[in-house]
Write a protein that holds these residues in place. Structure first.
Motif, PDB file in Angstrom:
ATOM      1  N   ALA A  87      -0.359 -22.054   2.370  1.00  0.00           N
ATOM      2  CA  ALA A  87       0.308 -20.793   2.679  1.00  0.00           C
ATOM      3  C   ALA A  87      -0.276 -19.719   1.761  1.00  0.00           C
ATOM      4  N   VAL A  88      -0.711 -18.626   2.348  1.00  0.00           N
ATOM      5  CA  VAL A  88      -1.292 -17.527   1.579  1.00  0.00           C
ATOM      6  C   VAL A  88      -0.297 -16.366   1.598  1.00  0.00           C
ATOM      7  N   VAL A  89       0.092 -15.934   0.397  1.00  0.00           N
ATOM      8  CA  VAL A  89       1.030 -14.827   0.276  1.00  0.00           C
ATOM      9  C   VAL A  89       0.282 -13.662  -0.376  1.00  0.00           C
ATOM     10  N   VAL A  90       0.050 -12.624   0.406  1.00  0.00           N
ATOM     11  CA  VAL A  90      -0.615 -11.423  -0.090  1.00  0.00           C
ATOM     12  C   VAL A  90       0.466 -10.431  -0.484  1.00  0.00           C
ATOM     13  N   GLY A  91       0.427  -9.972  -1.721  1.00  0.00           N
ATOM     14  CA  GLY A  91       1.468  -9.108  -2.249  1.00  0.00           C
ATOM     15  C   GLY A  91       1.347  -7.650  -1.860  1.00  0.00           C
ATOM     16  N   SER A  92       0.463  -7.330  -0.949  1.00  0.00           N
ATOM     17  CA  SER A  92       0.288  -5.955  -0.489  1.00  0.00           C
ATOM     18  C   SER A  92       0.519  -5.900   1.010  1.00  0.00           C
ATOM     19  N   LEU A  93       1.170  -4.850   1.462  1.00  0.00           N
ATOM     20  CA  LEU A  93       1.372  -4.653   2.895  1.00  0.00           C
ATOM     21  C   LEU A  93       0.268  -3.808   3.517  1.00  0.00           C
ATOM     22  N   ARG A  94      -0.532  -3.170   2.689  1.00  0.00           N
ATOM     23  CA  ARG A  94      -1.570  -2.263   3.192  1.00  0.00           C
ATOM     24  C   ARG A  94      -2.625  -3.055   3.970  1.00  0.00           C
ATOM     25  N   LYS A  95      -2.899  -2.626   5.172  1.00  0.00           N
ATOM     26  CA  LYS A  95      -3.830  -3.319   6.065  1.00  0.00           C
ATOM     27  C   LYS A  95      -5.196  -3.542   5.416  1.00  0.00           C
ATOM     28  N   ASP A  96      -5.728  -2.516   4.765  1.00  0.00           N
ATOM     29  CA  ASP A  96      -7.062  -2.605   4.178  1.00  0.00           C
ATOM     30  C   ASP A  96      -7.033  -2.820   2.669  1.00  0.00           C
ATOM     31  N   SER A  97      -6.009  -3.484   2.180  1.00  0.00           N
ATOM     32  CA  SER A  97      -5.904  -3.681   0.734  1.00  0.00           C
ATOM     33  C   SER A  97      -7.033  -4.568   0.216  1.00  0.00           C
ATOM     34  N   PHE A  98      -7.442  -4.314  -1.010  1.00  0.00           N
ATOM     35  CA  PHE A  98      -8.446  -5.172  -1.655  1.00  0.00           C
ATOM     36  C   PHE A  98      -7.962  -6.613  -1.710  1.00  0.00           C
ATOM     37  N   ASN A  99      -6.669  -6.813  -1.939  1.00  0.00           N
ATOM     38  CA  ASN A  99      -6.133  -8.163  -2.072  1.00  0.00           C
ATOM     39  C   ASN A  99      -6.122  -8.912  -0.753  1.00  0.00           C
TER      40      ASN A  99
END
Length: 183
Positions: free
Chosen positions: A7-19
Protein backbone atom coordinates in the motif's frame (compact mmCIF):
# COMPACT_ATOMS: atom_id res chain seq x y z
CA UNK A 1 7.43 -16.86 -6.11
CA UNK A 2 5.69 -15.00 -3.29
CA UNK A 3 3.59 -11.94 -4.14
CA UNK A 4 3.79 -8.86 -2.00
CA UNK A 5 1.13 -6.17 -2.27
CA UNK A 6 2.36 -2.83 -0.94
CA UNK A 7 0.00 0.00 0.00
CA UNK A 8 1.45 3.36 -1.03
CA UNK A 9 0.32 6.40 0.94
CA UNK A 10 1.28 9.71 -0.66
CA UNK A 11 0.97 12.57 1.81
CA UNK A 12 0.16 15.15 -0.86
CA UNK A 13 -3.12 15.64 -2.68
CA UNK A 14 -1.56 17.75 -5.43
CA UNK A 15 -1.78 15.93 -8.77
CA UNK A 16 1.72 16.93 -9.89
CA UNK A 17 3.42 16.77 -6.50
CA UNK A 18 7.08 15.78 -6.35
CA UNK A 19 6.13 13.09 -3.83
CA UNK A 20 3.53 11.53 -6.13
CA UNK A 21 6.16 11.55 -8.90
CA UNK A 22 8.63 9.87 -6.52
CA UNK A 23 6.02 7.27 -5.52
CA UNK A 24 5.30 6.50 -9.19
CA UNK A 25 8.98 6.27 -10.07
CA UNK A 26 10.45 4.34 -7.16
CA UNK A 27 8.02 1.44 -7.45
CA UNK A 28 9.55 0.71 -10.86
CA UNK A 29 12.76 -0.24 -9.01
CA UNK A 30 11.08 -3.10 -7.12
CA UNK A 31 11.29 -6.75 -8.16
CA UNK A 32 8.46 -8.39 -10.10
CA UNK A 33 6.99 -10.15 -7.05
CA UNK A 34 6.14 -6.75 -5.55
CA UNK A 35 3.07 -4.80 -6.65
CA UNK A 36 2.08 -1.36 -5.43
CA UNK A 37 -1.27 0.38 -5.01
CA UNK A 38 -1.57 4.07 -4.20
CA UNK A 39 -4.31 4.54 -1.65
CA UNK A 40 -6.81 7.39 -1.93
CA UNK A 41 -6.76 9.60 1.16
CA UNK A 42 -8.23 12.83 -0.20
CA UNK A 43 -11.84 11.68 0.14
CA UNK A 44 -11.65 10.83 3.85
CA UNK A 45 -13.78 12.91 6.19
CA UNK A 46 -11.99 14.65 9.03
CA UNK A 47 -11.43 12.14 11.80
CA UNK A 48 -14.07 12.32 14.54
CA UNK A 49 -14.15 9.67 17.28
CA UNK A 50 -17.96 9.92 17.27
CA UNK A 51 -17.89 8.19 13.87
CA UNK A 52 -15.87 5.14 14.99
CA UNK A 53 -18.98 2.93 15.32
CA UNK A 54 -20.14 3.76 11.78
CA UNK A 55 -17.18 4.82 9.64
CA UNK A 56 -17.67 6.34 6.22
CA UNK A 57 -17.29 4.09 3.18
CA UNK A 58 -14.00 5.81 2.31
CA UNK A 59 -12.63 4.88 5.74
CA UNK A 60 -13.76 1.26 5.38
CA UNK A 61 -12.08 1.11 1.96
CA UNK A 62 -8.82 2.57 3.31
CA UNK A 63 -8.67 0.11 6.20
CA UNK A 64 -9.47 -2.85 3.94
CA UNK A 65 -6.72 -1.87 1.48
CA UNK A 66 -4.17 -1.55 4.28
CA UNK A 67 -5.21 -4.88 5.80
CA UNK A 68 -4.85 -6.58 2.40
CA UNK A 69 -1.28 -5.30 1.99
CA UNK A 70 1.91 -6.96 3.20
CA UNK A 71 3.62 -3.60 3.70
CA UNK A 72 3.17 0.14 3.48
CA UNK A 73 5.25 2.75 1.69
CA UNK A 74 4.79 6.33 2.90
CA UNK A 75 5.92 9.10 0.54
CA UNK A 76 5.38 12.45 2.17
CA UNK A 77 6.14 16.11 1.71
CA UNK A 78 7.00 18.32 4.65
CA UNK A 79 4.56 21.04 5.66
CA UNK A 80 5.67 23.40 8.42
CA UNK A 81 8.32 20.92 9.64
CA UNK A 82 5.87 18.02 9.93
CA UNK A 83 3.56 15.80 7.89
CA UNK A 84 0.57 17.19 6.00
CA UNK A 85 -2.78 17.18 7.78
CA UNK A 86 -4.30 14.89 5.16
CA UNK A 87 -1.72 12.20 5.99
CA UNK A 88 -2.31 12.55 9.74
CA UNK A 89 -6.05 12.26 9.10
CA UNK A 90 -5.54 9.01 7.16
CA UNK A 91 -3.27 7.61 9.88
CA UNK A 92 -5.85 8.44 12.54
CA UNK A 93 -8.75 6.90 10.61
CA UNK A 94 -6.95 3.63 9.91
CA UNK A 95 -5.76 3.31 13.51
CA UNK A 96 -9.20 3.61 15.08
CA UNK A 97 -11.20 2.55 16.94
CA UNK A 98 -8.65 1.70 19.60
CA UNK A 99 -7.53 -1.92 19.29
CA UNK A 100 -8.58 -2.17 15.63
CA UNK A 101 -5.65 -0.53 13.86
CA UNK A 102 -5.11 -1.57 10.26
CA UNK A 103 -1.48 -0.42 10.54
CA UNK A 104 -0.33 -2.82 13.28
CA UNK A 105 2.48 -5.12 12.22
CA UNK A 106 2.74 -3.79 8.67
CA UNK A 107 6.38 -3.22 7.66
CA UNK A 108 6.84 0.37 6.57
CA UNK A 109 9.18 2.44 4.47
CA UNK A 110 9.34 6.23 4.60
CA UNK A 111 10.50 8.54 1.81
CA UNK A 112 10.00 12.13 0.85
CA UNK A 113 11.17 14.76 -1.57
CA UNK A 114 11.25 18.54 -1.21
CA UNK A 115 12.80 21.57 -2.84
CA UNK A 116 14.41 22.29 0.54
CA UNK A 117 18.00 21.24 1.12
CA UNK A 118 17.11 18.88 4.00
CA UNK A 119 14.40 17.17 2.01
CA UNK A 120 11.63 15.99 4.30
CA UNK A 121 13.79 15.12 7.31
CA UNK A 122 11.52 16.65 9.96
CA UNK A 123 8.31 15.24 8.48
CA UNK A 124 9.90 11.80 8.25
CA UNK A 125 10.99 11.94 11.89
CA UNK A 126 7.51 12.91 13.05
CA UNK A 127 6.02 10.16 10.91
CA UNK A 128 8.47 7.57 12.28
CA UNK A 129 7.41 8.50 15.82
CA UNK A 130 3.79 7.80 14.91
CA UNK A 131 4.64 4.55 13.14
CA UNK A 132 6.52 3.30 16.21
CA UNK A 133 3.43 3.90 18.33
CA UNK A 134 1.27 2.15 15.70
CA UNK A 135 3.47 -0.98 15.95
CA UNK A 136 4.76 -0.73 12.39
CA UNK A 137 8.30 -2.05 11.99
CA UNK A 138 9.87 0.78 10.00
CA UNK A 139 13.00 0.62 7.86
CA UNK A 140 15.55 2.85 9.58
CA UNK A 141 18.46 2.83 7.15
CA UNK A 142 19.13 4.06 4.62
CA UNK A 143 17.25 7.28 5.24
CA UNK A 144 16.08 9.05 2.09
CA UNK A 145 15.77 12.81 2.40
CA UNK A 146 15.48 13.58 -1.30
CA UNK A 147 16.26 17.07 -2.60
CA UNK A 148 14.16 17.92 -5.65
CA UNK A 149 16.52 19.24 -8.27
CA UNK A 150 17.08 18.96 -11.99
CA UNK A 151 17.74 15.38 -13.00
CA UNK A 152 15.90 13.68 -10.13
CA UNK A 153 13.43 12.43 -12.73
CA UNK A 154 14.13 11.77 -16.38
CA UNK A 155 11.84 12.92 -19.19
CA UNK A 156 9.73 9.74 -18.81
CA UNK A 157 9.18 10.26 -15.08
CA UNK A 158 11.65 7.58 -14.00
CA UNK A 159 14.38 8.12 -11.44
CA UNK A 160 17.21 9.98 -13.16
CA UNK A 161 20.69 8.49 -13.53
CA UNK A 162 22.26 10.60 -10.76
CA UNK A 163 19.82 9.31 -8.13
CA UNK A 164 19.09 5.83 -9.44
CA UNK A 165 21.85 3.92 -7.62
CA UNK A 166 20.93 5.43 -4.25
CA UNK A 167 17.20 4.88 -4.66
CA UNK A 168 17.72 1.37 -6.05
CA UNK A 169 19.72 0.62 -2.90
CA UNK A 170 16.90 2.04 -0.78
CA UNK A 171 14.31 -0.09 -2.59
CA UNK A 172 16.46 -3.22 -2.24
CA UNK A 173 16.63 -2.64 1.54
CA UNK A 174 12.88 -2.00 1.72
CA UNK A 175 12.12 -5.20 -0.20
CA UNK A 176 14.31 -7.20 2.20
CA UNK A 177 12.63 -5.44 5.15
CA UNK A 178 9.15 -6.38 3.94
CA UNK A 179 10.17 -9.98 3.30
CA UNK A 180 11.64 -10.23 6.81
CA UNK A 181 8.66 -8.63 8.56
CA UNK A 182 5.53 -9.38 6.52
CA UNK A 183 3.12 -11.66 8.31
Amino acid sequence: MAQYQIAVVVGSLRKDSFNRKLANAIVKLAPAEFSFKQLEIGDLPLYNQDDDAQPADAVKRLKAEILAAQGVLFVTPEYNRSIPGVLKNAIDHASRPYGQSAWAGKPAGVLGVSIGAIGTAMAQQHLRNMLAYLDMPTLGQPEAFIHAKDGLFDSSGNIGPNSKAFLQGWMDKYVAWVKAHAG
